[in-house]
Motif scaffolding. Sequence first.
Motif, short mmCIF file in Angstrom:
data_model
loop_
_atom_site.label_atom_id
_atom_site.label_comp_id
_atom_site.label_asym_id
_atom_site.label_seq_id
_atom_site.Cartn_x
_atom_site.Cartn_y
_atom_site.Cartn_z
N ILE A 1 -36.10 -27.38 -55.59
CA ILE A 1 -36.58 -28.62 -54.96
C ILE A 1 -35.69 -29.00 -53.79
N VAL A 2 -34.39 -28.92 -53.97
CA VAL A 2 -33.46 -29.24 -52.88
C VAL A 2 -33.64 -28.28 -51.71
N PHE A 3 -33.83 -27.00 -52.00
CA PHE A 3 -34.05 -26.01 -50.95
C PHE A 3 -35.29 -26.35 -50.14
N VAL A 4 -36.37 -26.73 -50.80
CA VAL A 4 -37.62 -27.08 -50.11
C VAL A 4 -37.43 -28.34 -49.27
N ILE A 5 -36.76 -29.36 -49.84
CA ILE A 5 -36.52 -30.59 -49.09
C ILE A 5 -35.69 -30.31 -47.84
N LYS A 6 -34.67 -29.50 -47.98
CA LYS A 6 -33.81 -29.17 -46.83
C LYS A 6 -34.62 -28.51 -45.73
N TRP A 7 -35.45 -27.57 -46.07
CA TRP A 7 -36.17 -26.83 -45.04
C TRP A 7 -37.43 -27.53 -44.55
N ILE A 8 -37.88 -28.55 -45.25
CA ILE A 8 -38.96 -29.39 -44.70
C ILE A 8 -38.36 -30.36 -43.68
N ALA A 9 -37.12 -30.77 -43.90
CA ALA A 9 -36.47 -31.71 -42.98
C ALA A 9 -36.21 -31.09 -41.61
N VAL A 10 -35.96 -29.80 -41.55
CA VAL A 10 -35.64 -29.15 -40.28
C VAL A 10 -36.79 -29.25 -39.27
N PRO A 11 -38.04 -28.93 -39.63
CA PRO A 11 -39.12 -29.10 -38.65
C PRO A 11 -39.33 -30.56 -38.23
N THR B 1 -25.84 -28.43 -42.60
CA THR B 1 -25.42 -28.91 -43.92
C THR B 1 -26.30 -28.26 -44.99
N ASN B 2 -25.85 -28.35 -46.22
CA ASN B 2 -26.54 -27.69 -47.32
C ASN B 2 -27.58 -28.56 -48.00
N GLY B 3 -28.06 -29.55 -47.33
CA GLY B 3 -29.11 -30.37 -47.90
C GLY B 3 -28.60 -31.59 -48.62
N PRO B 4 -29.49 -32.26 -49.34
CA PRO B 4 -29.15 -33.55 -49.94
C PRO B 4 -28.19 -33.48 -51.13
N ILE B 5 -27.93 -32.31 -51.67
CA ILE B 5 -26.99 -32.20 -52.79
C ILE B 5 -25.93 -31.18 -52.42
N SER B 6 -24.86 -31.66 -51.82
CA SER B 6 -23.77 -30.77 -51.42
C SER B 6 -22.60 -31.62 -50.97
N GLY B 7 -21.57 -30.96 -50.48
CA GLY B 7 -20.42 -31.68 -49.96
C GLY B 7 -20.75 -32.45 -48.69
N GLY B 8 -21.77 -32.03 -47.97
CA GLY B 8 -22.17 -32.69 -46.73
C GLY B 8 -23.40 -33.56 -46.90
N ALA B 9 -23.64 -34.02 -48.11
CA ALA B 9 -24.86 -34.79 -48.40
C ALA B 9 -24.96 -36.07 -47.57
N PHE C 1 -23.77 -36.58 -44.58
CA PHE C 1 -24.12 -36.21 -43.21
C PHE C 1 -25.60 -35.84 -43.12
N TRP C 2 -26.08 -35.10 -44.12
CA TRP C 2 -27.49 -34.71 -44.15
C TRP C 2 -28.38 -35.95 -44.22
N LEU C 3 -28.00 -36.87 -45.10
CA LEU C 3 -28.79 -38.09 -45.27
C LEU C 3 -28.78 -38.94 -44.00
N ALA C 4 -27.62 -39.09 -43.37
CA ALA C 4 -27.55 -39.85 -42.12
C ALA C 4 -28.41 -39.20 -41.03
N ALA C 5 -28.38 -37.89 -40.96
CA ALA C 5 -29.19 -37.17 -39.97
C ALA C 5 -30.68 -37.38 -40.24
N MET C 6 -31.06 -37.31 -41.49
CA MET C 6 -32.47 -37.49 -41.83
C MET C 6 -32.93 -38.91 -41.51
N VAL C 7 -32.10 -39.90 -41.80
CA VAL C 7 -32.45 -41.28 -41.48
C VAL C 7 -32.58 -41.46 -39.97
N ALA C 8 -31.66 -40.91 -39.20
CA ALA C 8 -31.71 -41.04 -37.74
C ALA C 8 -32.99 -40.44 -37.17
N VAL C 9 -33.35 -39.26 -37.65
CA VAL C 9 -34.56 -38.59 -37.17
C VAL C 9 -35.81 -39.38 -37.57
N LEU C 10 -35.83 -39.89 -38.78
CA LEU C 10 -36.98 -40.67 -39.23
C LEU C 10 -37.09 -42.01 -38.50
#
Length: 102
Positions: free
Chosen positions: A11-21, A63-71, A73-82
Amino acid sequence: MELLANLDGYIVFVIKWIAVPVGIYAFVHAVRQRADAFTAAGKLTKNAWLGITGVGLLLLLITNGPISGGAMFWLAAMVAVLVYIVDVKPAVMEVQGGGPRW
């Protein structure tokens, strides 16, 4: 049972790669808009949004998606893009006479 044991990882893998597009879409959209439309809409400048969406896209990629050491940063990036997609994009499109396009 192996599938269920690793379901959260899938699930995390899919979320990470849906966020990229989504990040790519936001950045490309910002690139294609007129610079004056951003300030006319009462938003930050085009260069600011290019920086925000560009850095957001870069963080989504590295970053490695929403569950990682960079979570965070990933979350902030996703919020900014949204924020760009749901707030800035419609305002810029309205200023340019296009209205909301989904």
